[in-house]
Write a protein that holds these residues in place. Structure first.
Motif, mmCIF file in Angstrom:
data_model
loop_
_atom_site.group_PDB
_atom_site.id
_atom_site.type_symbol
_atom_site.label_atom_id
_atom_site.label_comp_id
_atom_site.label_asym_id
_atom_site.label_seq_id
_atom_site.Cartn_x
_atom_site.Cartn_y
_atom_site.Cartn_z
ATOM 1 N N ALA A 273 0.828 -1.219 -0.075
ATOM 2 C CA ALA A 273 0.150 -0.147 0.164
ATOM 3 C C ALA A 273 1.160 1.412 0.106
ATOM 4 O O ALA A 273 0.690 2.565 -0.062
ATOM 5 N N ALA A 274 2.164 1.346 0.765
ATOM 6 C CA ALA A 274 3.133 2.600 0.548
ATOM 7 C C ALA A 274 3.589 2.566 -0.921
ATOM 8 O O ALA A 274 5.061 3.290 -0.810
ATOM 9 N N GLY A 275 3.746 1.812 -1.737
ATOM 10 C CA GLY A 275 4.229 2.071 -3.197
ATOM 11 C C GLY A 275 5.428 0.643 -2.861
ATOM 12 O O GLY A 275 6.307 0.506 -4.649
ATOM 13 N N GLN A 276 5.985 -0.099 -2.036
ATOM 14 C CA GLN A 276 6.683 -0.964 -2.070
ATOM 15 C C GLN A 276 6.792 -1.677 -2.846
ATOM 16 O O GLN A 276 5.507 -2.549 -3.162
ATOM 17 N N PHE A 277 7.266 -3.080 -3.312
ATOM 18 C CA PHE A 277 7.293 -4.264 -4.596
ATOM 19 C C PHE A 277 6.957 -4.213 -5.239
ATOM 20 O O PHE A 277 5.422 -4.774 -4.950
ATOM 21 N N PRO A 278 6.613 -2.975 -6.311
ATOM 22 C CA PRO A 278 5.509 -3.586 -7.603
ATOM 23 C C PRO A 278 5.737 -4.582 -7.984
ATOM 24 O O PRO A 278 4.579 -5.143 -8.869
#
Length: 571
Positions: free
Chosen positions: A321-326
């Motif tokens: 949700a924080a934008g990590q691991f896309p």
């Protein structure tokens, strides 16, 4: 085509013939319908529909295949260009690419599962390399599994490729053992992960060394849930930002991509009690927590279908949700799409529940379209899954619990509503049409079964409205509603509802209201029953005494104007 998006229909008149363009249109439904008709009329051996999207920067069209039907293409002998001849991997570094690791994971799947590790860890842990080298036979079989198909692809003898990959394997293992002897992979029990990442910044082998550090931290940890928990601990100990942060996160993400590729690990992380459909819904919730939370806020019933993720899966969801691991998020989303397109049932023992979970997945995946998946990918997946919902086996299991034929009709209407794709809609419509057109359906509606005739007409009217909301073709919808209307007409004639209403001593406004509601399709299905109600309503309006009564009290017409318009008696 004038627009930036259009659809092209290609055909092959015979199996070995090349593809030829048949037509181009901006209407997707028209393109698919044309392709289906060409195949059904035996005017083509195979058809294909592609979506062509114009790139405004390059002014070139990007092609996506929407539909392929018919005879498979004849495989022709592939001519290998000179620049592609030879082994695909020439150095140890080539084995560390994502494609090579995926292949290693397939050919050594049993060995990796027994040791509870991934291909990424095998390539970064000296102890695992030693064990694999000592196995001998398994390593040799893996090399053969790679060499044989590659020989056919690149046109090189199998024995030459086997010898090449044996030498490449020896060099890779020697490099890994040398790094272990030189203590290039520090133990995190004695060092800080953040300090190691900062010290490795700028070094040529930083990715290899950081991969070894992360893999070493997983040594002795078995089970998908425990391993994911350890990886989340490492993510918390990583540097906060900059290249050192990316170095750690990339290594962790690669391990997780391979970790979730195994079904056993996924079941361990999410919980073994979940069936296939619930597992896929939990995966979507893990990789798209914001979208799923927004949908649940709009419709709280979704919370009953989407399992709650907890523990390390919840920790991973927070980071996603924080934008990590896309890359991991996109990989898991595509895994869900692949499972939807597979023949595996989502809920093997609950056909009705399978439709519920499929509807939930459709809503949640559509909400992620544009970020994780394209809308085209989502639509294609559900079109493919819908094929399994209109087979005879599934329909039989789906209506098995229905105690009445009316219940079967209502269930099949829901099936029509939830399948996607033109061909699947037609197939579902045929099931529903056969149900409502059966003698059993008419006999049950005419028989006295604890319901009055007026109640039966109301049920049939509701069934007709539900059919209109299914998105069927105009022809299928009209045929089904006409059949329902004929049954309703028979029920009304036998009960003489319209005639009894016209002769009843009830107030004029009340009689008109009941007749107009029947004529408008609210309390009777469109067809003979509604037509007779409309005729009686017109007679009442035209009767001189009634006209005088209505003229004396014009306010009585106000509540009826909406019904008159719906019944086609007023503009």
């Amino acid at each position: 085509m004038a627009g930036p998006v259009h659809y092209e229909v290609y055909i092959r008149k015979t199996a070995p013939a090349p593809w030829s363009l048949q037509m181009a249109t901006e209407d997707r439904a028209n393109a698919i319908q044309t392709a289906e008709e060409l195949l059904a009329d035996n005017r083509a051996a195979a058809v294909r529909v592609t979506k062509e999207t114009l790139d405004p920067d390059t002014m070139a069209f990007n092609s996506v295949t929407v539909l392929t039907r018919g005879a498979p293409e004849v495989q022709r002998k592939r001519v290998v260009p000179d620049d592609q001849a030879g082994p695909r991997c020439g150095s140890p570094q080539d084995l560390y690419t994502p494609v090579a690791r995926e292949l290693i994971g397939r050919v050594l799947e049993d060995w990796l599962n027994r040791h509870g590790v991934t291909a990424f860890e095998l390539l970064h842990r000296p102890d695992l390399a030693e064990q694999l080298e000592a196995s001998g036979v398994e390593l040799q079989h893996a090399i053969q599994k790679v060499a044989v198909p590659e020989s056919q692809a690149v046109g090189q003898p199998v024995h030459d490729l086997v010898r090449h990959y044996q030498k490449l394997t020896e060099r890779t293992i020697e490099r890994l053992l040398f790094a272990g002897r030189k203590n290039q992979f520090p133990d995190l029990g004695d060092h800080s992960l953040a300090d190691l990442a900062h010290r490795l910044t700028g070094q040529p082998d930083r990715a290899f060394i950081m991969g070894g550090i992360v893999s070493g931290a997983l040594k002795g940890v078995r089970g998908g849930r425990a391993r994911l928990d350890r990886l989340m601990d490492l993510a918390e100990r990583a540097p906060m930002e900059g290249p050192p942060h990316a170095m750690v996160m990339v290594a962790i993400e690669q391990v997780m991509c391979e970790l979730f590729a195994a079904r056993t690990n996924l079941a361990d992380v999410l919980g073994p009690a979940l069936d296939q459909g619930a597992s896929l819904a939990a995966v979507v919730r893990m990789v798209a927590p914001r979208e799923v939370a927004a949908l649940i806020n709009q419709d709280s019933r979704l919370a009953l279908q989407v399992p709650i993720v907890d523990g390390p899966a919840a920790r991973l969801g927070e980071r996603v949700a924080a934008g990590q691991f896309p890359l991991l998020s996109a990989s898991l989303a595509r895994m869900v799409v692949r499972e939807l397109m597979s023949p595996r049932r989502l809920r093997p023992n609950d056909a009705g529940g399978e439709i519920d979970i499929l509807r939930t997945l459709a809503m949640t995946l559509t909400a992620t379209a544009g970020r994780l998946l394209t809308l085209e990918e989502v639509q294609s997946a559900f079109n493919e899954r819908s094929k399994a919902l209109v087979t005879a086996d599934f329909v039989a299991a789906y209506v098995k619990s229905c105690t009445t034929v009316l219940g079967e009709a209502e269930a099949l209407t829901r099936l029509c509503e939830n399948v996607t794709g033109l061909a699947n809609k037609r197939a579902a419509a045929r099931w529903l049409s056969a149900c409502v057109g059966s003698l059993r359906f008419e006999g049950e509606m005419r028989a006295a079964s604890g319901q009055t005739a007026a109640q039966k007409l109301g049920v049939l009217a509701g069934l007709g409205r539900a059919v209109r909301g299914c998105g069927l073709s105009e022809r299928d919808e009209a045929d089904i509603i006409t059949t329902i209307g004929l049954v309703g007409g028979t029920v009304e004639v036998e009960a003489k509802i319209t005639a009894m209403l016209a002769r009843s001593p009830a107030p004029l406004q009340q009689k008109l209201s009941v007749l107009l509601r029947m004529a408008a399709g609210e309390t009777a299905p469109p067809g003979p029953a509604a037509d007779r109600a409309r005729v009686e309503a017109v007679k009442l309006f035209r009767a001189p005494s009634n006209r005088a009564t209505l003229a004396a009290a014009p306010e009585t017409l106000a509540p009826l104007k909406g019904l008159m318009k719906a019944a086609g008696l007023a503009a």
